[in-house]
Design an enzyme around this catalytic site. Structure first.
Site, mmCIF file in Angstrom:
data_model
loop_
_atom_site.group_PDB
_atom_site.id
_atom_site.type_symbol
_atom_site.label_atom_id
_atom_site.label_comp_id
_atom_site.label_asym_id
_atom_site.label_seq_id
_atom_site.Cartn_x
_atom_site.Cartn_y
_atom_site.Cartn_z
ATOM 1 N N LYS A 43 0.952 -1.340 0.038
ATOM 2 C CA LYS A 43 -0.154 0.051 0.068
ATOM 3 C C LYS A 43 0.909 1.359 -0.015
ATOM 4 C CE LYS A 43 -3.130 -2.291 3.234
ATOM 5 N NZ LYS A 43 -3.572 -2.587 4.341
ATOM 6 N N GLU A 99 7.499 2.516 -6.365
ATOM 7 C CA GLU A 99 7.854 2.310 -4.823
ATOM 8 C C GLU A 99 7.877 3.339 -3.792
ATOM 9 O OE1 GLU A 99 7.665 0.053 -2.585
ATOM 10 O OE2 GLU A 99 8.199 -2.002 -3.147
ATOM 11 N N ASP A 100 7.497 3.023 -2.457
ATOM 12 C CA ASP A 100 7.856 4.209 -1.523
ATOM 13 C C ASP A 100 9.159 4.150 -1.101
ATOM 14 O OD1 ASP A 100 7.243 1.513 -0.503
ATOM 15 O OD2 ASP A 100 6.139 1.981 1.080
ATOM 16 N N ASP A 103 14.682 -0.837 0.885
ATOM 17 C CA ASP A 103 15.322 -1.159 2.185
ATOM 18 C C ASP A 103 16.232 -2.116 1.854
ATOM 19 O OD1 ASP A 103 15.610 -0.754 4.827
ATOM 20 O OD2 ASP A 103 14.286 -2.029 5.525
ATOM 21 N N LYS A 131 16.844 3.497 0.946
ATOM 22 C CA LYS A 131 18.113 3.314 2.245
ATOM 23 C C LYS A 131 19.270 2.297 1.789
ATOM 24 C CE LYS A 131 14.767 3.084 6.013
ATOM 25 N NZ LYS A 131 14.103 2.089 7.016
ATOM 26 N N PHE A 152 13.831 4.171 10.603
ATOM 27 C CA PHE A 152 12.440 3.897 10.233
ATOM 28 C C PHE A 152 11.696 4.931 10.013
ATOM 29 C CE2 PHE A 152 8.393 2.121 10.578
ATOM 30 C CZ PHE A 152 8.262 0.989 9.685
ATOM 31 N N VAL A 153 11.116 5.023 8.838
ATOM 32 C CA VAL A 153 10.262 6.322 8.450
ATOM 33 C C VAL A 153 8.685 6.151 8.261
ATOM 34 C CG1 VAL A 153 12.276 7.650 7.654
ATOM 35 C CG2 VAL A 153 10.861 6.148 5.973
ATOM 36 N N ASP A 159 4.028 3.365 6.620
ATOM 37 C CA ASP A 159 3.027 3.169 7.915
ATOM 38 C C ASP A 159 4.184 2.250 8.934
ATOM 39 O OD1 ASP A 159 3.285 0.573 6.500
ATOM 40 O OD2 ASP A 159 2.128 -0.400 8.251
ATOM 41 N N ARG A 165 0.238 6.431 7.771
ATOM 42 C CA ARG A 165 0.109 6.684 6.155
ATOM 43 C C ARG A 165 -0.263 8.253 5.822
ATOM 44 N NH1 ARG A 165 1.177 1.650 3.845
ATOM 45 N NH2 ARG A 165 0.212 -0.021 5.186
HETATM 46 P P1 IMP Z 1 12.746 -4.385 1.748
HETATM 47 O O1 IMP Z 1 11.838 -5.497 0.918
HETATM 48 O O2 IMP Z 1 13.311 -4.578 2.831
HETATM 49 O O3 IMP Z 1 13.354 -3.514 0.664
HETATM 50 O O4 IMP Z 1 11.440 -3.391 2.063
HETATM 51 C C1 IMP Z 1 10.343 -3.057 1.264
HETATM 52 C C2 IMP Z 1 9.369 -2.468 1.797
HETATM 53 O O5 IMP Z 1 9.285 -2.524 3.420
HETATM 54 C C3 IMP Z 1 9.068 -1.138 1.606
HETATM 55 O O6 IMP Z 1 8.219 -1.089 0.514
HETATM 56 C C4 IMP Z 1 7.928 -0.600 2.566
HETATM 57 O O7 IMP Z 1 6.942 -1.002 2.421
HETATM 58 C C5 IMP Z 1 8.573 -1.388 3.944
HETATM 59 N N1 IMP Z 1 9.599 -0.726 4.676
HETATM 60 C C6 IMP Z 1 11.137 -0.633 4.628
HETATM 61 N N2 IMP Z 1 11.505 0.560 5.363
HETATM 62 C C7 IMP Z 1 10.528 1.122 5.606
HETATM 63 C C8 IMP Z 1 10.434 2.200 6.635
HETATM 64 O O8 IMP Z 1 11.277 2.797 7.005
HETATM 65 N N3 IMP Z 1 9.202 2.740 6.826
HETATM 66 C C9 IMP Z 1 8.158 2.028 6.457
HETATM 67 N N4 IMP Z 1 8.071 1.064 5.568
HETATM 68 C C10 IMP Z 1 9.129 0.447 5.128
HETATM 69 MG MG MG Z 2 6.507 -0.563 -0.312
#
Ligand code: IMP
Ligand code: MG
Length: 180
Positions: A43, A99-100, A103, A131, A152-153, A159, A165
């Protein structure tokens, strides 16, 4: 108030809008004359998608995909599942994933591998936040809004435990909120 749980604002609403307009201009130029499909990962990506698409000046379509998210934790479990797939085939289309935040890179790596099997004409990635320090899987990113430190944001679509959100800015949550 939700905003009371925010330790500090990392990126203001004004800077988000400004940067979104720059990316939209770039995307509009790069995809001129192409069958562009924006794929939003729900989302968290939805706020960015909606602002971005309104500033893109070329014709394009949008579709949505949902993957399993963090739940109430701030650490990626490493396991990614598709909760909702795209409505339409993407074969022969120019796909830009919106994507938002990227990470560990696990989610986007999984999503791109699945979508590549469907033979799009091209597949690129646009993320509002990156990140880089946290990356575990190497994924090339084509458009980045902001590189941010390892914190963590929340806000602007993102969220913690399904809240925050709606904050119009990107903020760092007070650590006592997620240490509870
Ligand atoms: P990844 O698979 O570790 O790259 O994480 C991807 C997803 O984790 C992102 O699309 C977010 O939905 C969530 N996410 C990662 N870091 C944060 C954060 O700092 N705040 C909120 N959601 C996060
Ligand atoms: Mg996401």
């Amino acid at each position: 108030m939700l905003a009371d749980n925010v330790d500090r604002i990392l990126i203001t609403e004004e800077r988000i809008i400004e940067r979104t307009c720059e990316i939209a201009r770039q995307v509009s130029a790069d995809y001129e004359g192409k069958d562009l499909w924006l794929i939003c990962v729900l989302k968290g990506g939805v706020t960015f998608l909606v602002d971005l698409m309104r500033k893109i000046t070329i014709p394009h379509s949008v579709d949505f995909m949902a993957t399993a998210s963090y739940g109430a934790s701030t650490e990626s479990s490493g396991e990614v599942r598709i909760l909702k797939d795209l409505d339409d085939p993407i074969e022969g289309r120019h796909i830009l994933i919106v994507e938002d935040i990227i990470d560990s890179g696990r989610t986007i790596d999984y999503v791109t591998r699945i979508l590549r099997e469907r033979k799009p004409a091209s597949l690129r990635i646009c993320t509002l936040l990156n990140k880089a320090d946290r990356r575990e899987v190497d994924v090339p990113i084509d458009y980045i809004g902001f590189d941010i430190p390892n914190e963590f944001v929340v806000g602007y679509g993102m969220d913690f435990d399904q809240l925050y959100r709606n904050l119009p800015f990107i903020g760092v949550l007070k650590s006592e909120i997620y240490d509870m």
